[in-house]
Motif scaffolding. Structure first.
Motif, short mmCIF file in Angstrom:
data_model
loop_
_atom_site.label_atom_id
_atom_site.label_comp_id
_atom_site.label_asym_id
_atom_site.label_seq_id
_atom_site.Cartn_x
_atom_site.Cartn_y
_atom_site.Cartn_z
N SER A 18 -15.14 17.49 6.74
CA SER A 18 -14.71 18.89 6.69
C SER A 18 -15.23 19.69 7.89
O SER A 18 -16.41 19.64 8.22
CB SER A 18 -15.23 19.51 5.39
OG SER A 18 -14.94 20.86 5.34
N LYS B 114 -0.76 29.85 17.50
CA LYS B 114 -2.09 30.40 17.26
C LYS B 114 -2.05 31.92 17.09
O LYS B 114 -2.73 32.48 16.21
CB LYS B 114 -3.03 30.01 18.41
CG LYS B 114 -4.49 30.25 18.11
CD LYS B 114 -5.38 29.67 19.19
CE LYS B 114 -5.76 28.25 18.87
NZ LYS B 114 -6.82 27.75 19.77
N LEU C 285 -5.42 31.12 5.86
CA LEU C 285 -6.43 30.38 6.65
C LEU C 285 -6.26 28.88 6.46
O LEU C 285 -6.43 28.09 7.39
CB LEU C 285 -7.84 30.82 6.21
CG LEU C 285 -9.01 30.38 7.06
CD1 LEU C 285 -8.89 30.88 8.49
CD2 LEU C 285 -10.32 30.87 6.46
N PHE D 42 -15.92 26.84 5.18
CA PHE D 42 -15.95 28.28 4.91
C PHE D 42 -15.01 28.63 3.75
O PHE D 42 -15.36 29.40 2.86
CB PHE D 42 -15.56 29.06 6.17
CG PHE D 42 -15.30 30.52 5.93
CD1 PHE D 42 -16.35 31.40 5.76
CD2 PHE D 42 -14.00 31.01 5.87
CE1 PHE D 42 -16.12 32.76 5.53
CE2 PHE D 42 -13.75 32.36 5.63
CZ PHE D 42 -14.82 33.24 5.46
N LEU D 43 -13.82 28.03 3.79
CA LEU D 43 -12.81 28.31 2.77
C LEU D 43 -13.29 27.84 1.39
O LEU D 43 -13.17 28.57 0.39
CB LEU D 43 -11.53 27.56 3.15
CG LEU D 43 -10.22 28.33 3.01
CD1 LEU D 43 -9.24 27.86 4.05
CD2 LEU D 43 -9.64 28.15 1.64
N ARG E 271 -13.87 25.63 9.34
CA ARG E 271 -12.85 26.43 8.67
C ARG E 271 -12.71 26.00 7.20
O ARG E 271 -12.69 26.83 6.29
CB ARG E 271 -11.50 26.26 9.38
CG ARG E 271 -10.32 26.95 8.71
CD ARG E 271 -9.04 26.69 9.48
NE ARG E 271 -8.68 25.29 9.50
CZ ARG E 271 -7.96 24.68 8.56
NH1 ARG E 271 -7.49 25.36 7.54
NH2 ARG E 271 -7.67 23.40 8.65
N GLU E 272 -12.64 24.69 6.98
CA GLU E 272 -12.46 24.17 5.61
C GLU E 272 -13.71 24.39 4.76
O GLU E 272 -13.60 24.72 3.56
CB GLU E 272 -12.11 22.68 5.67
CG GLU E 272 -10.74 22.43 6.27
CD GLU E 272 -10.57 21.04 6.83
OE1 GLU E 272 -9.42 20.59 6.92
OE2 GLU E 272 -11.57 20.40 7.19
N ILE F 200 -3.50 36.34 9.49
CA ILE F 200 -4.82 36.44 8.87
C ILE F 200 -5.37 37.86 8.99
O ILE F 200 -5.94 38.40 8.03
CB ILE F 200 -5.79 35.40 9.49
CG1 ILE F 200 -5.41 34.00 9.01
CG2 ILE F 200 -7.25 35.69 9.10
CD1 ILE F 200 -6.07 32.88 9.76
N THR G 82 -6.62 18.89 1.95
CA THR G 82 -7.46 18.48 3.09
C THR G 82 -7.72 16.97 3.05
O THR G 82 -7.80 16.33 4.10
CB THR G 82 -8.82 19.23 3.09
OG1 THR G 82 -9.44 19.07 1.82
CG2 THR G 82 -8.63 20.69 3.39
N PHE H 11 -3.48 26.72 8.63
CA PHE H 11 -3.66 26.52 10.08
C PHE H 11 -2.97 25.26 10.62
O PHE H 11 -2.45 25.28 11.73
CB PHE H 11 -5.16 26.51 10.43
CG PHE H 11 -5.58 27.73 11.20
CD1 PHE H 11 -5.34 28.99 10.70
CD2 PHE H 11 -6.22 27.62 12.43
CE1 PHE H 11 -5.70 30.13 11.41
CE2 PHE H 11 -6.60 28.75 13.16
CZ PHE H 11 -6.33 30.00 12.63
N LYS I 171 -0.70 32.78 13.63
CA LYS I 171 -1.69 32.50 12.57
C LYS I 171 -2.74 33.61 12.50
O LYS I 171 -3.04 34.13 11.42
CB LYS I 171 -2.37 31.15 12.83
CG LYS I 171 -1.46 29.96 12.59
CD LYS I 171 -2.05 28.69 13.17
CE LYS I 171 -1.06 27.54 13.08
NZ LYS I 171 -1.53 26.35 13.77
N TRP I 172 -3.28 33.98 13.65
CA TRP I 172 -4.33 35.00 13.65
C TRP I 172 -3.77 36.39 13.29
O TRP I 172 -4.44 37.17 12.63
CB TRP I 172 -5.03 35.04 15.01
CG TRP I 172 -6.00 33.91 15.15
CD1 TRP I 172 -5.90 32.83 15.97
CD2 TRP I 172 -7.21 33.71 14.39
NE1 TRP I 172 -6.96 31.98 15.78
CE2 TRP I 172 -7.79 32.50 14.82
CE3 TRP I 172 -7.85 34.45 13.39
CZ2 TRP I 172 -8.96 32.00 14.29
CZ3 TRP I 172 -9.03 33.95 12.85
CH2 TRP I 172 -9.57 32.75 13.31
#
Length: 500
Positions: free
Chosen positions: A457, A30, A102, A463-464, A460-461, A37, A351, A105, A33-34
């Motif tokens: 969804s 985690k 993003l 938003f993307l 996160r998905e 980003i 996805t 993840f 990843k952050w």
């Protein structure tokens, strides 16, 4: 203010911050990843700030230029600079790479290495788009290969080693032609050897030599773009790569080939481009039809989207070949437009795979009820891909059409024929895309399976997907936002031609 080395910082920041991550103690996936980003967002903000305050729209010359002596022995300089042609692709790179990190993840295995490779790709891509030295251009072109190879071979599907080997053979093989072209044009193209793109743009060469240079560069860029018949690495690569890697491949990597075609073949070698453009026009027209028909026959979802990318690249080739103001502007708009649309479709395909673990379309069906949000986004973005009015794809393809109609280089009968064949290609596009949607989301196949359930969804998905959809609609409604960046540069490139 312009004395500040903006571009060097923008190019060096992702790879240096990413390499720092390899030496830090492992604090869990985690954190990695952050951290990645945050670097991507910071880089995007830095790039946007530098361009907003230092880039003048109405100036076709190189801006934010930097020129440092690097290696004395070779007379090799670190030359950076941007103009209207490169600013759009640099901002596209920043946007797509941020969203791809993003999207990555779910990646948990060797996440430090994975994110470092994504950041090194980021540096290589921005370095390529902002380099003003031919050898630096080649180095940045090569910097891209190893991260993509590792991302493919380590985080791909079942046939990942096959597709990674195929990718490296094609792209590294084509790079030999690029290197020969770079050395040839710098050593033999003028009285005094130079690698400076500005000086080379004002050179004139013997016709035979110019044609040889043109063919060398064309082969290198034709593999990356890709132009048929050098496209076969692309469906295999997309079919096996993790979808975050696919976003970078479809969104940025293919655009490097188109950028090189305009930046080097069109700008430096205008006489040869004028001679080769009718052949490129024919190849581009065939590519639209061939890739659309091949896409229709694909069972694999990602391969179908990959062939649709090959088909859409045909419009870029035709726009570049038209040698007109609307044609070249349309090609540049299509580069940006397809960068968003291609990345979005591969993200949604990924996805969907995360949920159902199926890649073949004939095994899917009836997913619309279970995952309505993904179904809605997939439908909207498929409409964007088939050039629905109000979306960016429509306006880009329309401007390319205008480019052919207004071209002084071609006879009326050949223009009518090319437009007719392109129109057939535009009819085939909705057929394979709507067929894909029907096979995935309609019917009762998956609903009848016992214990069949999966979640829709997440935030996160969603938003993307919306983040990519907004610029697609924005460019579709107001394309001048992109066109105004490159219009002066396009005019200065076309001033070397007798048509246009």
């Amino acid at each position: 203010m312009n004395d500040f080395p903006w571009l060097t910082i923008i190019v060096a920041f992702p790879i240096s911050a990413g390499s720092l991550m390899l030496f830090l103690p492992h604090r869990g996936n985690k954190v990695n990843k952050w951290y990645t980003i945050c670097i991507c967002i910071l880089e995007l903000l830095l790039t946007t700030y530098a361009f907003c305050y230092n880039f003048k729209m109405d100036d076709p010359l190189i801006q934010l230029s930097e020129d440092y002596k690097w290696i004395n022995f070779f007379d090799f300089y670190w030359r950076m600079g941007i103009d209207g042609l490169s600013i759009g692709t640099i901002l596209l790179t920043g946007f797509i790479t941020t969203l791809a990190t993003l999207a990555a993840f779910p990646v948990t295995r060797d996440s430090r290495l994975f994110h470092f490779l994504m950041l090194s790709m980021y540096s290589g891509q921005i370095g390529l788009f902002s380099s003003r030295d031919l050898l630096l251009f080649f180095i940045m072109w090569e910097l891209e290969l190893i991260p993509v190879y590792l991302l493919l071979s380590m985080w791909g599907g079942k046939k990942r080693l096959y597709s990674a080997t195929k990718f490296i053979l094609y792209t590294a093989g084509s790079s030999i032609f690029l290197l020969i072209g770079v050395l040839g044009i710098s050593l033999y193209g003028s009285n005094e050897p130079t690698l400076n793109l500005e000086l080379l743009a004002n050179q004139s060469y013997p016709v035979t030599l110019e044609i040889l240079f043109y063919i060398g560069f064309l082969i290198a860029f034709a593999v990356k773009l890709p132009i048929i018949p050098l496209h076969t690495w692309l469906p295999d690569t997309h079919g096996e790569a993790h979808y975050s890697t696919c976003m970078l491949l479809a969104g940025i990597l293919l655009k490097m080939g188109a950028y090189g075609l305009v930046r080097i073949n069109m700008e430096l070698l205008p006489h040869a481009h004028s001679m080769f453009s009718p052949w490129l026009m024919v190849v581009g027209t065939i590519q639209i039809i061939y890739a659309a028909l091949t896409s229709l026959g694909q069972r694999n979802l990602k391969k179908r989207i990959a062939y649709s990318s090959v088909s859409h690249m045909g419009f870029i080739i035709i726009g570049i070949s038209s040698i007109t103001d609307p044609g070249l502007n349309g090609a540049i708009l299509q580069i940006i437009s397809h960068g968003f649309i291609g990345a979005a479709l591969f993200f949604l395909a990924g996805t969907s795979y995360d949920r159902i673990r199926l890649v073949y379309l004939d095994e899917m069906g009836g997913m619309a009820i279970s995952i309505p949000k993904i179904f809605t986004m997939f439908t909207i973005l498929s409409m964007a891909s088939l050039a629905l009015p109000g979306m960016s794809g429509f306006i880009a393809e329309l401007i390319v059409f205008f480019g052919i109609i207004t071209s002084q280089k071609y006879f009326l009968i050949s223009k009518i024929f090319i437009i007719f064949v392109m129109a057939i290609g535009m009819i085939l596009t909705p057929i394979y895309l709507l067929s894909m949607l029907r096979q995935m989301f309609y019917g009762y196949k998956l609903i009848n399976v016992k214990n069949f359930s999966f979640f829709d969804s997440g935030p996160r998905e969603l938003f993307l997907s919306i983040s990519i959809l907004l610029p697609i609609i924005g460019i579709g409604i107001y394309p001048d936002f992109v066109l105004s960046l490159a219009s002066d540069k396009v005019e200065s490139i076309l001033s070397n031609y007798f048509y246009g």
